[in-house]
Scaffold this active site. Structure first.
Site, PDB file in Angstrom:
ATOM      1  N   ASP A   1      -5.333 -29.967  13.740  1.00 39.35           N
ATOM      2  CA  ASP A   1      -5.260 -28.514  13.530  1.00 39.35           C
ATOM      3  C   ASP A   1      -5.316 -27.770  14.863  1.00 39.35           C
ATOM      4  OD1 ASP A   1      -7.929 -29.474  13.744  1.00 39.35           O
ATOM      5  OD2 ASP A   1      -8.713 -27.582  13.021  1.00 39.35           O
TER       6      ASP A   1
ATOM      7  N   GLU B   1     -10.965 -29.590  12.783  1.00 42.17           N
ATOM      8  CA  GLU B   1     -11.920 -29.529  13.897  1.00 42.17           C
ATOM      9  C   GLU B   1     -12.225 -28.097  14.309  1.00 42.17           C
ATOM     10  OE1 GLU B   1     -13.387 -29.322  18.002  1.00 42.17           O
ATOM     11  OE2 GLU B   1     -11.492 -28.554  17.241  1.00 42.17           O
TER      12      GLU B   1
HETATM   13  C1  LIG Z   1     -15.615 -29.866  38.738  1.00 41.98           C
HETATM   14  C2  LIG Z   1     -16.172 -29.064  37.685  1.00 41.98           C
HETATM   15  C3  LIG Z   1     -15.283 -27.999  37.136  1.00 41.98           C
HETATM   16  C4  LIG Z   1     -15.743 -27.608  35.842  1.00 41.98           C
HETATM   17  C5  LIG Z   1     -15.011 -26.539  35.156  1.00 41.98           C
HETATM   18  C6  LIG Z   1     -15.259 -26.682  33.724  1.00 41.98           C
HETATM   19  C7  LIG Z   1     -14.437 -25.776  32.936  1.00 41.98           C
HETATM   20  C8  LIG Z   1     -14.373 -26.201  31.513  1.00 41.98           C
HETATM   21  C9  LIG Z   1     -13.029 -26.017  31.022  1.00 41.98           C
HETATM   22  C10 LIG Z   1     -12.524 -26.487  29.901  1.00 41.98           C
HETATM   23  C11 LIG Z   1     -13.229 -27.361  29.010  1.00 41.98           C
HETATM   24  C12 LIG Z   1     -13.418 -26.800  27.654  1.00 41.98           C
HETATM   25  C13 LIG Z   1     -13.738 -27.903  26.751  1.00 41.98           C
HETATM   26  C14 LIG Z   1     -13.860 -27.481  25.370  1.00 41.98           C
HETATM   27  C15 LIG Z   1     -13.407 -28.527  24.399  1.00 41.98           C
HETATM   28  C16 LIG Z   1     -13.677 -28.046  23.046  1.00 41.98           C
HETATM   29  C17 LIG Z   1     -12.632 -28.264  22.033  1.00 41.98           C
HETATM   30  C18 LIG Z   1     -12.673 -27.122  21.065  1.00 41.98           C
HETATM   31  O1  LIG Z   1     -11.937 -26.183  21.136  1.00 41.98           O
HETATM   32  N1  LIG Z   1     -13.618 -27.178  20.107  1.00 41.98           N
HETATM   33  C19 LIG Z   1     -13.889 -26.090  19.208  1.00 41.98           C
HETATM   34  C20 LIG Z   1     -14.957 -25.220  19.732  1.00 41.98           C
HETATM   35  O2  LIG Z   1     -15.664 -25.550  20.675  1.00 41.98           O
HETATM   36  O3  LIG Z   1     -15.140 -24.136  19.138  1.00 41.98           O
HETATM   37 ZN   LIG Z   2      -9.741 -29.470  20.184  1.00 47.77          ZN
HETATM   38 ZN   LIG Z   3     -10.073 -25.984  20.125  1.00 45.25          ZN
END
Ligand SMILES: CCCCCCCC/C=C\CCCCCCCC(=O)NCC(=O)O
Ligand SMILES: [Zn+2]
Ligand SMILES: [Zn+2]
Length: 455
Positions: A77, A142
């Site tokens: 999704d 999800e």
């Molecule tokens: C060297 C370190 C740099 C770090 C920068 C980190 C920035 C984080 C960027 C993206 C990661 C986000 C991950 C989220 C995954 C979640 C998947 C999702 O959408 N789940 C649903 C929800 O959380 O609501």
């Molecule tokens: Zn995701």
């Molecule tokens: Zn997501």
């Protein structure tokens, strides 16, 4: 590749339609995967089943049943997308611009859905028969917490007495140029994830004629409460959770003056936290974040609104609990007229192993280094939530990582506009799973250096 990406995007489009017509999206998905991955669906090594009508569970049989299986996870999704928000290409077109395929779901995480299946298809075509059996689980909800898909798949596996060596899901990625002073890209493997809380704030009031308004309206009271939450972020907790380990792992990759600071977190954590909180993506490491995501009130321009409601979505730093966060919201809002309800929430997740004996972590690390020889691999706390948390009774080792490159500006594409994946990166993702599945076939990890030395 373009054809595969079109399948990804078109599939995402149909998933969006799922609320109107779930069977259409399901038929479309089945059609897409049958056509794209004929070897998977005709292999005698593979059992495929639908769980909760729309989620997919594959079992890939290994030749050595004594080896504990693992699980590759992704979801089918997506969150909604609207071209009018300012996309450079229609979000469900899979349009290619300068080597990137644009589309909702390309990062999150249809590139993983297709990457896993594509890698398996290639392996089977080559005649590869895995030694270690593994599961592939593709949840269908999800983005709305996985309560139908992942929860039911986990419960099916539990009923069957399955124990998993490790789980690999979406989450972290390869970050390049996001932290100033860090030399070279870093692949962060999520060994835990933040907790979350969805909190509803509401104010009720007797409605009336807008020509004779009270001094405060439900909307004004609620808006002030929401503003107080935004003006008073949760405390800075950098250094008190697993993010400390991330920076310790990366310390040697910082340029010289910063390296000293990163190597002495006992002293400099407050300073680093202060620097990281300046940008939304790195602020997420520093504290429990507070995001006001929905605000609904009023039915007519000349009627005082009887009800105003706002939803606040928080991601809880591992050094805090859900209860502590709720208490802080209560005291920050500080207004009895604002009703505060916890709609859903969970504490931060346990931390998976990342030492030299950790099979899952070491295999993922080895595979990352095979594909990207210049990156530094480090454990990290995933700032979003994933389906993998529903599998925590099946294994103690859950990792969150897809080898997607995030360069400056890319983190905003996640659930945002112009989500895209480069064709080259999609190839790397397929290569990653292709290699990972083969790397998992070793019986056990080589002895760590330290114990060899002890001998
Ligand atoms: C060297 C370190 C740099 C770090 C920068 C980190 C920035 C984080 C960027 C993206 C990661 C986000 C991950 C989220 C995954 C979640 C998947 C999702 O959408 N789940 C649903 C929800 O959380 O609501
Ligand atoms: Zn995701
Ligand atoms: Zn997501």
């Amino acid at each position: 590749i373009r054809q595969e990406c079109l399948i990804i995007i078109n599939y995402a489009k149909y998933i969006l339609v799922i609320k109107l017509s779930p069977s259409t999206s399901q038929i479309y998905f089945n059609f897409s995967v049958y056509v794209s991955f004929p070897t998977i669906f005709s292999s005698s090594l593979i059992q495929h089943e639908l769980v909760a009508n729309y989620s997919h569970l594959f079992w890939v049989q290994g030749s050595q049943p004594d080896l504990l299986p693992y699980l590759l996870l992704a979801h089918t999704d997506v969150v909604p997308a609207s071209e009018s928000d300012g996309w450079d290409a229609p979000p469900f077109s899979a349009k290619e611009i300068d080597g990137f395929i644009y589309g909702r779901g390309t990062i999150d995480d249809k590139s993983s859905v297709m990457g896993i299946l594509q890698a398996l298809e290639y392996l089977l075509l080559k005649g590869y028969a895995p030694r270690r059996g593994f599961y592939i689980s593709l949840g269908h909800d999800e983005e709305v917490m996985g309560y139908m898909g992942a929860v039911n798949i986990a419960s099916v596996l539990k009923q069957r007495g399955v124990q998993l060596l490790f789980v690999l899901d979406e989450g972290f990625a390869v970050f390049d140029g996001l932290i100033s002073g860090l030399e070279g890209p870093a692949a962060l493997i999520g060994t835990s994830e933040k907790g979350f809380a969805t909190v509803k704030l509401s104010v009720s009031m007797i409605p009336g004629h807008s020509s004779m308004p009270p001094s405060e309206t439900s909307i004004g009271i609620l808006a002030a409460a929401v503003k107080r939450l935004e003006d008073n972020p949760m405390p800075r907790l950098f250094g008190y959770g697993p993010e400390r380990g991330t920076f310790e792992h990366l310390a040697h990759k910082f340029s010289v003056p910063v390296r000293f600071i990163m190597s002495n977190l006992w002293l400099f954590s407050p300073l680093i936290g202060w620097v990281l909180e300046r940008k939304p993506d790195t602020n997420a490491f520093v504290r429990t974040t507070t995001a006001v995501t929905m605000f609904n009130a009023g039915v007519k321009e000349n009627v005082i609104a009887s009800l105003a409601e706002a939803y606040v979505n928080l991601r809880i730093h591992p050094a805090q609990s859900l209860q502590e966060v709720m208490d802080l919201i209560q005291s920050t809002v500080g207004d009895q007229r604002v009703k505060i309800e916890l709609i859903d929430g969970s504490d931060p997740l346990p931390v998976s192993s990342a030492d030299e004996k950790s099979f899952g972590f070491q295999i993922i690390k080895k595979t990352v280094l095979e594909i990207f020889s210049t990156v530094t691999v480090a454990p990290g706390i995933c700032v979003g939530n994933t389906d993998s948390r529903h599998y925590k009774d099946l294994t103690s080792d859950i990792y969150r990582f897809i080898p997607i490159w995030f360069k400056p500006g890319d983190t905003q594409r996640f659930h945002g506009i112009n989500e895209r994946i480069s064709i080259k990166n999609y190839e790397e993702i397929v290569a990653f799973y292709f290699s990972l599945i083969q790397n998992c076939d070793i019986q056990k990890l080589p002895e760590p250096h330290s114990s060899v030395h002890e001998l």
